[in-house]
Design a protein around this motif. Structure first.
Motif, short mmCIF file in Angstrom:
data_model
loop_
_atom_site.label_atom_id
_atom_site.label_comp_id
_atom_site.label_asym_id
_atom_site.label_seq_id
_atom_site.Cartn_x
_atom_site.Cartn_y
_atom_site.Cartn_z
N LEU A 1 -8.55 7.70 -7.82
CA LEU A 1 -7.94 6.81 -8.82
C LEU A 1 -6.54 6.39 -8.40
O LEU A 1 -6.16 5.23 -8.58
CB LEU A 1 -7.91 7.51 -10.18
CG LEU A 1 -9.27 7.80 -10.82
CD1 LEU A 1 -9.10 8.60 -12.11
CD2 LEU A 1 -10.02 6.49 -11.10
N VAL A 2 -5.77 7.33 -7.83
CA VAL A 2 -4.42 6.99 -7.36
C VAL A 2 -4.49 5.95 -6.26
O VAL A 2 -3.75 4.95 -6.27
CB VAL A 2 -3.69 8.26 -6.87
CG1 VAL A 2 -2.41 7.88 -6.12
CG2 VAL A 2 -3.36 9.18 -8.04
N TRP A 3 -5.41 6.17 -5.28
CA TRP A 3 -5.55 5.20 -4.19
C TRP A 3 -6.01 3.85 -4.72
O TRP A 3 -5.43 2.80 -4.36
CB TRP A 3 -6.58 5.69 -3.16
CG TRP A 3 -6.98 4.61 -2.20
CD1 TRP A 3 -6.25 4.11 -1.17
CD2 TRP A 3 -8.19 3.83 -2.24
NE1 TRP A 3 -6.94 3.09 -0.55
CE2 TRP A 3 -8.13 2.90 -1.18
CE3 TRP A 3 -9.33 3.86 -3.06
CZ2 TRP A 3 -9.15 1.99 -0.93
CZ3 TRP A 3 -10.34 2.96 -2.80
CH2 TRP A 3 -10.25 2.04 -1.75
N PHE A 4 -7.01 3.86 -5.58
CA PHE A 4 -7.59 2.60 -6.04
C PHE A 4 -6.58 1.77 -6.82
O PHE A 4 -6.38 0.58 -6.52
CB PHE A 4 -8.82 2.88 -6.90
CG PHE A 4 -9.58 1.63 -7.28
CD1 PHE A 4 -10.54 1.10 -6.43
CD2 PHE A 4 -9.33 0.99 -8.47
CE1 PHE A 4 -11.24 -0.06 -6.77
CE2 PHE A 4 -10.02 -0.17 -8.82
CZ PHE A 4 -10.98 -0.69 -7.96
N PHE A 5 -5.92 2.39 -7.79
CA PHE A 5 -5.02 1.61 -8.64
C PHE A 5 -3.70 1.30 -7.95
O PHE A 5 -3.09 0.25 -8.20
CB PHE A 5 -4.81 2.32 -9.97
CG PHE A 5 -6.02 2.25 -10.87
CD1 PHE A 5 -6.38 1.06 -11.48
CD2 PHE A 5 -6.82 3.36 -11.06
CE1 PHE A 5 -7.51 0.98 -12.29
CE2 PHE A 5 -7.95 3.30 -11.87
CZ PHE A 5 -8.29 2.11 -12.47
N SER A 6 -3.22 2.19 -7.07
CA SER A 6 -2.01 1.86 -6.31
C SER A 6 -2.28 0.70 -5.37
O SER A 6 -1.42 -0.18 -5.17
CB SER A 6 -1.53 3.08 -5.53
OG SER A 6 -2.48 3.46 -4.54
N THR A 7 -3.48 0.67 -4.79
CA THR A 7 -3.86 -0.45 -3.93
C THR A 7 -3.94 -1.73 -4.74
O THR A 7 -3.50 -2.80 -4.30
CB THR A 7 -5.23 -0.17 -3.26
OG1 THR A 7 -5.12 1.02 -2.48
CG2 THR A 7 -5.64 -1.32 -2.37
N TYR A 8 -4.48 -1.62 -5.94
CA TYR A 8 -4.61 -2.80 -6.80
C TYR A 8 -3.24 -3.39 -7.11
O TYR A 8 -3.02 -4.59 -6.99
CB TYR A 8 -5.33 -2.42 -8.08
CG TYR A 8 -5.51 -3.58 -9.04
CD1 TYR A 8 -6.57 -4.47 -8.88
CD2 TYR A 8 -4.62 -3.80 -10.08
CE1 TYR A 8 -6.74 -5.54 -9.74
CE2 TYR A 8 -4.77 -4.87 -10.95
CZ TYR A 8 -5.84 -5.73 -10.78
OH TYR A 8 -6.00 -6.79 -11.62
#
Length: 297
Positions: free
Chosen positions: A220-227
């Motif tokens: 979730l951290v990777w996904f939303f930080s990437t977003y």
């Protein structure tokens, strides 16, 4: 000699060792010139090279590399030699570890030596496993992480020894960072825990909460930080397409079960129906029922 041979054949460790030798021979023969490359492989290698030279994940066109989970690229960047050659042995080791988990899960529930031997032979000569490990893809390491996670989690389910729940956390946390498909394995484990293992869930509620938090947070951290990092219009469109693809997978699955198109996330309805059916009417072991739900999701 007959007695000694009988003991060797009846020992699951010897059967697995024999199967591992057969698989290693087939795999190394298939990849004696190194791993093969596809379009996706070139993106992985370009992003790994970019990470080493610039510290950024970009593809061969210089665009941000965010539609693939980052762990595979990060592991490729650690290779001190050409990954096409060195990752032959990485993939071989990871697949053997995955096969180990599935074989000994099988051994726990099947006592017949002949059946165990046939299963070991199937694993050691499985064309899909050999093929997916023969390319610079993320599948081989994903196979290992998913296998170890399910092996440890199911050992906890059957024994309630907390060490297995803790051991499952690291591969569970890395699973979705290797391939986004790991989300569906975690979802299947979560659904089966809630609906099939509710008494166990009640006894260890806070441990399950901690486990869930630890295995989902990295993704979730990777996904939303990437977003947020790539929040321009093009990036939003690509990430929106990714979310749409995830939903489409579930919509396709729902139409396997119910021949109508379900809107939004109503795809959970047929999954819940199947889970309740497994729980109420099918006389399967706990391990079989949990794996059935994971496979369906």
């Amino acid at each position: 000699h007959t007695i000694v041979l009988g003991r060797l054949v009846n020992n699951p460790w010897y059967l697995f060792f024999g199967a591992a030798v057969i698989f290693s021979s087939c795999f190394l023969y298939t990849n004696y010139c190194g791993l093969w490359l596809t379009h996706d492989s070139l993106f992985y290698l370009a992003a790994a090279k970019s990470l080493n030279t610039t510290g950024l994940l970009t593809d061969m066109h210089g665009d941000p590399f965010y539609l693939w989970a980052p762990l595979c690229t990060m592991l490729l960047s650690l290779s001190i030699t050409n990954p096409v050659n060195s990752f032959v042995f990485v993939h071989l080791l990871t697949i053997l570890l995955g096969n180990f988990c599935w074989y000994f899960l099988f051994v726990q529930h099947v006592q017949q030596t002949v059946v165990r031997g046939i299963y070991a032979l199937i694993l050691s000569t499985s064309t899909p496993i050999i093929v997916t490990g023969s390319f610079i893809w993320s599948e081989a390491i994903f196979y290992m992480l998913g296998s170890i996670y399910l092996f440890c989690y199911l050992r906890f389910v059957n024994s309630e020894k907390l060490v297995w729940l803790w051991l499952a956390m690291l591969p569970g946390a890395l699973l979705s960072l290797q391939r986004i498909a790991g989300v569906f394995i975690l979802l299947g484990v979560g659904i089966s825990t809630v609906f099939l293992l509710f008494p166990l869930l009640k006894r260890h509620i806070w441990r399950f909460v901690l486990h869930t938090w630890l295995v989902t947070t990295p993704f979730l951290v990777w996904f939303f930080s990437t977003y947020w990092k790539h929040s321009n219009q093009e990036a939003q469109g690509k990430l929106g397409a990714l979310l749409s693809n995830i939903e489409n997978i579930f919509l396709v699955f729902s139409r396997w079960v119910i021949p109508i198109q379900l809107s939004s996330f109503l795809f959970l309805i047929p999954i819940v129906v199947i889970v309740f059916t497994l729980h109420r009417w099918v006389s399967l072991s706990v391990t079989s029922r949990v794996l059935s739900v994971v496979i369906l999701t």
